[in-house]
Design a protein around this motif. Structure first.
Motif, PDB file in Angstrom:
ATOM      1  N   ASP A   1      -0.141  10.550  -8.128  1.00  0.00           N
ATOM      2  CA  ASP A   1      -1.091  11.279  -8.957  1.00  0.00           C
ATOM      3  C   ASP A   1      -2.511  10.762  -8.817  1.00  0.00           C
ATOM      4  N   SER A   2      -2.685   9.691  -8.061  1.00  0.00           N
ATOM      5  CA  SER A   2      -4.016   9.165  -7.790  1.00  0.00           C
ATOM      6  C   SER A   2      -4.629   9.740  -6.518  1.00  0.00           C
ATOM      7  N   TYR A   3      -3.901  10.632  -5.846  1.00  0.00           N
ATOM      8  CA  TYR A   3      -4.310  11.106  -4.541  1.00  0.00           C
ATOM      9  C   TYR A   3      -4.304  12.622  -4.444  1.00  0.00           C
ATOM     10  N   ARG A   4      -5.088  13.134  -3.511  1.00  0.00           N
ATOM     11  CA  ARG A   4      -4.881  14.468  -3.001  1.00  0.00           C
ATOM     12  C   ARG A   4      -3.678  14.412  -2.074  1.00  0.00           C
ATOM     13  N   ILE A   5      -2.875  15.458  -2.060  1.00  0.00           N
ATOM     14  CA  ILE A   5      -1.656  15.484  -1.269  1.00  0.00           C
ATOM     15  C   ILE A   5      -1.647  16.712  -0.375  1.00  0.00           C
ATOM     16  N   GLY A   6      -1.398  16.490   0.891  1.00  0.00           N
ATOM     17  CA  GLY A   6      -1.333  17.586   1.838  1.00  0.00           C
ATOM     18  C   GLY A   6      -0.009  17.620   2.570  1.00  0.00           C
TER      19      GLY A   6
ATOM     20  N   GLN B   1       0.843  -1.189   0.000  1.00  0.00           N
ATOM     21  CA  GLN B   1       0.000   0.000   0.000  1.00  0.00           C
ATOM     22  C   GLN B   1       0.880   1.241   0.000  1.00  0.00           C
ATOM     23  N   LEU B   2       0.263   2.373  -0.142  1.00  0.00           N
ATOM     24  CA  LEU B   2       1.005   3.616  -0.262  1.00  0.00           C
ATOM     25  C   LEU B   2       1.817   3.891   0.999  1.00  0.00           C
ATOM     26  N   GLN B   3       3.079   4.225   0.799  1.00  0.00           N
ATOM     27  CA  GLN B   3       3.955   4.644   1.875  1.00  0.00           C
ATOM     28  C   GLN B   3       4.586   5.980   1.511  1.00  0.00           C
ATOM     29  N   LEU B   4       4.742   6.832   2.508  1.00  0.00           N
ATOM     30  CA  LEU B   4       5.276   8.170   2.311  1.00  0.00           C
ATOM     31  C   LEU B   4       6.453   8.385   3.249  1.00  0.00           C
ATOM     32  N   VAL B   5       7.522   8.931   2.712  1.00  0.00           N
ATOM     33  CA  VAL B   5       8.715   9.205   3.496  1.00  0.00           C
ATOM     34  C   VAL B   5       9.175  10.624   3.219  1.00  0.00           C
ATOM     35  N   GLU B   6       9.167  11.462   4.254  1.00  0.00           N
ATOM     36  CA  GLU B   6       9.618  12.837   4.118  1.00  0.00           C
ATOM     37  C   GLU B   6      11.129  12.929   4.313  1.00  0.00           C
ATOM     38  N   SER B   7      11.707  13.937   3.706  1.00  0.00           N
ATOM     39  CA  SER B   7      13.114  14.230   3.899  1.00  0.00           C
ATOM     40  C   SER B   7      13.353  15.700   3.597  1.00  0.00           C
ATOM     41  N   GLY B   8      14.520  16.181   3.957  1.00  0.00           N
ATOM     42  CA  GLY B   8      14.910  17.538   3.639  1.00  0.00           C
ATOM     43  C   GLY B   8      14.828  18.511   4.793  1.00  0.00           C
ATOM     44  N   GLY B   9      14.357  18.073   5.934  1.00  0.00           N
ATOM     45  CA  GLY B   9      14.295  18.949   7.078  1.00  0.00           C
ATOM     46  C   GLY B   9      15.666  19.206   7.662  1.00  0.00           C
ATOM     47  N   GLY B  10      15.710  20.130   8.591  1.00  0.00           N
ATOM     48  CA  GLY B  10      16.955  20.482   9.237  1.00  0.00           C
ATOM     49  C   GLY B  10      16.854  21.840   9.881  1.00  0.00           C
ATOM     50  N   SER B  11      17.991  22.353  10.284  1.00  0.00           N
ATOM     51  CA  SER B  11      18.066  23.672  10.899  1.00  0.00           C
ATOM     52  C   SER B  11      18.407  24.713   9.857  1.00  0.00           C
TER      53      SER B  11
ATOM     54  N   TYR C   1       7.163  18.492  10.001  1.00  0.00           N
ATOM     55  CA  TYR C   1       6.384  18.580   8.781  1.00  0.00           C
ATOM     56  C   TYR C   1       6.049  17.188   8.269  1.00  0.00           C
ATOM     57  N   TYR C   2       4.793  16.997   7.942  1.00  0.00           N
ATOM     58  CA  TYR C   2       4.298  15.720   7.456  1.00  0.00           C
ATOM     59  C   TYR C   2       3.697  15.880   6.070  1.00  0.00           C
ATOM     60  N   CYS C   3       3.900  14.897   5.238  1.00  0.00           N
ATOM     61  CA  CYS C   3       3.114  14.817   4.024  1.00  0.00           C
ATOM     62  C   CYS C   3       2.067  13.733   4.201  1.00  0.00           C
ATOM     63  N   ALA C   4       0.977  13.890   3.500  1.00  0.00           N
ATOM     64  CA  ALA C   4      -0.133  12.972   3.631  1.00  0.00           C
ATOM     65  C   ALA C   4      -0.866  12.871   2.304  1.00  0.00           C
ATOM     66  N   ALA C   5      -1.591  11.785   2.141  1.00  0.00           N
ATOM     67  CA  ALA C   5      -2.329  11.557   0.912  1.00  0.00           C
ATOM     68  C   ALA C   5      -3.697  10.985   1.228  1.00  0.00           C
ATOM     69  N   GLY C   6      -4.650  11.320   0.393  1.00  0.00           N
ATOM     70  CA  GLY C   6      -5.991  10.807   0.533  1.00  0.00           C
ATOM     71  C   GLY C   6      -6.634  10.595  -0.815  1.00  0.00           C
ATOM     72  N   PRO C   7      -7.660   9.780  -0.875  1.00  0.00           N
ATOM     73  CA  PRO C   7      -8.340   9.530  -2.146  1.00  0.00           C
ATOM     74  C   PRO C   7      -8.876  10.809  -2.762  1.00  0.00           C
ATOM     75  N   LYS C   8      -8.879  10.848  -4.086  1.00  0.00           N
ATOM     76  CA  LYS C   8      -9.435  12.011  -4.766  1.00  0.00           C
ATOM     77  C   LYS C   8     -10.933  12.129  -4.515  1.00  0.00           C
ATOM     78  N   ALA C   9     -11.589  11.000  -4.428  1.00  0.00           N
ATOM     79  CA  ALA C   9     -13.006  10.982  -4.120  1.00  0.00           C
ATOM     80  C   ALA C   9     -13.186  10.815  -2.616  1.00  0.00           C
TER      81      ALA C   9
ATOM     82  N   MET D   1      -7.259  12.641   5.016  1.00  0.00           N
ATOM     83  CA  MET D   1      -6.008  12.032   4.562  1.00  0.00           C
ATOM     84  C   MET D   1      -5.888  10.621   5.137  1.00  0.00           C
ATOM     85  N   SER D   2      -5.566   9.687   4.292  1.00  0.00           N
ATOM     86  CA  SER D   2      -5.530   8.283   4.690  1.00  0.00           C
ATOM     87  C   SER D   2      -4.129   7.764   4.981  1.00  0.00           C
ATOM     88  N   TYR D   3      -3.129   8.365   4.369  1.00  0.00           N
ATOM     89  CA  TYR D   3      -1.761   7.907   4.509  1.00  0.00           C
ATOM     90  C   TYR D   3      -0.876   9.052   4.962  1.00  0.00           C
ATOM     91  N   TRP D   4       0.000   8.750   5.894  1.00  0.00           N
ATOM     92  CA  TRP D   4       0.853   9.772   6.488  1.00  0.00           C
ATOM     93  C   TRP D   4       2.296   9.313   6.551  1.00  0.00           C
TER      94      TRP D   4
END
Length: 127
Positions: A30-35, A1-11, A92-100, A114-117
């Motif tokens: 591209d199948s999801y809304r992204i927050g 299933q969909l997995q999300l991994v953030e990166s790029g944070g820091g001071s 900071y978190y990214c998340a995704a949810g169904p378009k519908a 949002m269903s995936y974080w």
């Protein structure tokens, strides 16, 4: 299933910039809304931006300074953050949810449900 991994944070110093990345696997973004969301120390989580099929919305606090985008070829979403200030500090978190989706509240919220974080990435704006 969909997995999300953030990166790029820091001071970063006030006035500086960071670009966060959110890499997806298991499905195509591209199948999801992204927050993008963030949570400052001791504060509740708040929405930062939301990408839908037709628009990209931003919280008033970041409008004009942050830019959210998606690269479908890389299956990655980005959050470009410019002119950072101490109030931007947080996880900071990214998340995704169904378009519908159905929003049972009376409030307009394009990234409701949002269903995936991801697990988040730390951003610390300090001098």
């Amino acid at each position: 299933q969909l997995q999300l991994v953030e990166s790029g944070g820091g001071s970063v110093r006030p006035g500086g910039s960071l670009r966060l990345s959110c890499a997806a696997s298991g499905s195509t973004l591209d199948s999801y809304r992204i927050g993008w969301f963030r949570q400052a120390p001791g504060k509740e989580r708040e929405g930062v931006s939301c990408i839908t099929s037709t628009s990209t919305d931003y919280a008033d606090s970041v409008k004009g300074r942050f830019t959210s985008s998606r690269d479908n070829a890389k299956n990655t979403v980005y959050l470009q953050m410019d002119n950072l200030g101490p109030d931007d500090t947080g996880v900071y978190y990214c998340a995704a949810g169904p378009k519908a989706y159905f929003n049972p509240t009376g409030k307009a919220d394009p990234c409701y449900g949002m269903s995936y974080w991801g697990k988040g990435t730390l951003v610390n704006v300090t001098s």
